[in-house]
Design a protein around this motif. Structure first.
Motif, PDB file in Angstrom:
ATOM      1  N   CYS A 245       0.821  -1.216   0.000  1.00  0.00           N
ATOM      2  CA  CYS A 245       0.000   0.000   0.000  1.00  0.00           C
ATOM      3  C   CYS A 245       0.854   1.264   0.000  1.00  0.00           C
ATOM      4  O   CYS A 245       0.324   2.378  -0.083  1.00  0.00           O
TER       5      CYS A 245
ATOM      6  N   CYS B  45      -5.627  -2.203  -1.947  1.00  0.00           N
ATOM      7  CA  CYS B  45      -5.635  -1.832  -0.530  1.00  0.00           C
ATOM      8  C   CYS B  45      -6.957  -1.184  -0.134  1.00  0.00           C
ATOM      9  O   CYS B  45      -7.520  -0.394  -0.893  1.00  0.00           O
ATOM     10  N   ARG B  46      -7.393  -1.503   1.056  1.00  0.00           N
ATOM     11  CA  ARG B  46      -8.556  -0.823   1.624  1.00  0.00           C
ATOM     12  C   ARG B  46      -8.169  -0.076   2.900  1.00  0.00           C
ATOM     13  O   ARG B  46      -8.698   0.992   3.190  1.00  0.00           O
ATOM     14  N   THR B  47      -7.259  -0.665   3.673  1.00  0.00           N
ATOM     15  CA  THR B  47      -6.755  -0.022   4.886  1.00  0.00           C
ATOM     16  C   THR B  47      -5.244  -0.199   4.946  1.00  0.00           C
ATOM     17  O   THR B  47      -4.701  -1.149   4.379  1.00  0.00           O
TER      18      THR B  47
ATOM     19  N   SER C 161      -8.084   4.319   5.966  1.00  0.00           N
ATOM     20  CA  SER C 161      -9.114   3.341   5.603  1.00  0.00           C
ATOM     21  C   SER C 161      -9.893   3.820   4.385  1.00  0.00           C
ATOM     22  O   SER C 161      -9.677   4.918   3.869  1.00  0.00           O
ATOM     23  N   SER C 162     -10.820   2.955   3.953  1.00  0.00           N
ATOM     24  CA  SER C 162     -11.787   3.297   2.895  1.00  0.00           C
ATOM     25  C   SER C 162     -11.133   3.767   1.602  1.00  0.00           C
ATOM     26  O   SER C 162     -11.606   4.699   0.952  1.00  0.00           O
TER      27      SER C 162
ATOM     28  N   GLU D  15     -10.497   4.092  -2.092  1.00  0.00           N
ATOM     29  CA  GLU D  15     -11.447   3.935  -3.199  1.00  0.00           C
ATOM     30  C   GLU D  15     -10.866   4.524  -4.477  1.00  0.00           C
ATOM     31  O   GLU D  15     -10.463   5.682  -4.514  1.00  0.00           O
TER      32      GLU D  15
ATOM     33  N   PHE E 181      -9.546   8.367   0.190  1.00  0.00           N
ATOM     34  CA  PHE E 181      -9.365   7.515   1.360  1.00  0.00           C
ATOM     35  C   PHE E 181      -9.549   8.366   2.611  1.00  0.00           C
ATOM     36  O   PHE E 181      -9.721   9.595   2.527  1.00  0.00           O
TER      37      PHE E 181
END
Length: 252
Positions: A96, A154-156, A167-168, A170, A186
């Motif tokens: 990430c 990656c999301r977090t 987090s989050s 997108e 994010f």
């Protein structure tokens, strides 16, 4: 009471921004003083210096095409410090890493030269930080691909340099700038402090654009004490810079 909480949140968000921006000019050469601080190396410099001359843009080239307040109505534009060395910040998961690197206007690949600008909106809407860099044609493509891949996977993640969680993540629709571009949003999470009952969530936005051997990175955020909703990089800022860049970065 409510006004006190709003002011406290605003101060914390401003302090968090200073931590992020400090990574742009963090001391390198193995003398870093942060747990995940960016570090430069002689290998980075040698790698940049070995590029084919016709692919390189000079610092004067970049300065000449950087937008100013005269070019962009509604914004005050000021130069910011910038380093061309690759970023080596510690992120978990490591895959990430390109996301917080781009947020700090940097990448895993060394630029041949880099300049940075801060756009302050006269109407007090969110400002924008930008870096304009020269890369080899090969590395320029890698920079954009690294951000795009990280944003999809990656999301977090956790950034050890800033000591913040995110987090989050997108991926947004491709805005269609330059030869290729990627846009993402994010959330930066500031842990609860004192009487705060919940962490402060700060919306962030990053846009990365490549045009030939030139790579541009834009970062903006919303201070939740002043503006609600997701963050975004104003189209007028990106288009204004791309128009002035013209064909300078074209590599054929």
């Amino acid at each position: 009471m409510g006004n006190t909480v709003v002011r406290r949140t605003g101060v914390r968000v401003a302090a968090a921004l200073l931590v992020v921006l400090s990574s742009v000019t963090a001391c390198g050469g193995g003398s870093g003083h942060g747990r995940g601080e960016d570090a430069t190396s002689e290998a980075d410099s040698e790698r940049s210096a070995s590029r084919t001359p016709e692919t390189l843009l000079s610092a004067p080239d970049l300065e000449r095409v950087a937008v100013t307040g005269k070019d962009l109505a509604g914004y005050e534009v000021n130069p910011e410090p910038a380093r061309a060395a690759a970023s080596h910040r510690k992120v978990a998961p490591a895959s990430c890493g390109p996301i917080p690197m781009a947020m700090a206007l940097n990448s895993p690949y060394p630029a041949t030269t880099r300049i940075a600008r801060l756009f302050s909106a006269k109407d007090h809407s969110p400002g924008v930080s930008m870096s304009l860099s020269s890369f080899s044609a090969e590395d320029g493509k890698r920079v954009v691909d690294a951000v795009r891949t990280a944003a999809k996977e990656c999301r977090t993640f956790y950034d050890a340099f800033t000591d913040f969680q995110y987090s989050s993540v997108e991926v947004r629709p491709d805005p269609g700038y330059g030869d290729e571009s990627v846009s993402l949003r994010f959330i930066q999470i500031l842990p609860a402090v004192g009487k705060e009952v919940a962490p402060v969530k700060v919306p962030q936005a990053v846009v990365v654009v490549r045009k030939g051997t030139a790579v541009l990175m834009f970062h903006s955020f919303n201070n939740p004490s002043r503006r609600k909703g997701p963050a975004g990089v104003p189209d007028a800022v990106v288009k204004g810079q791309m128009e002035k860049l013209g064909d300078l970065g074209k590599s054929g």
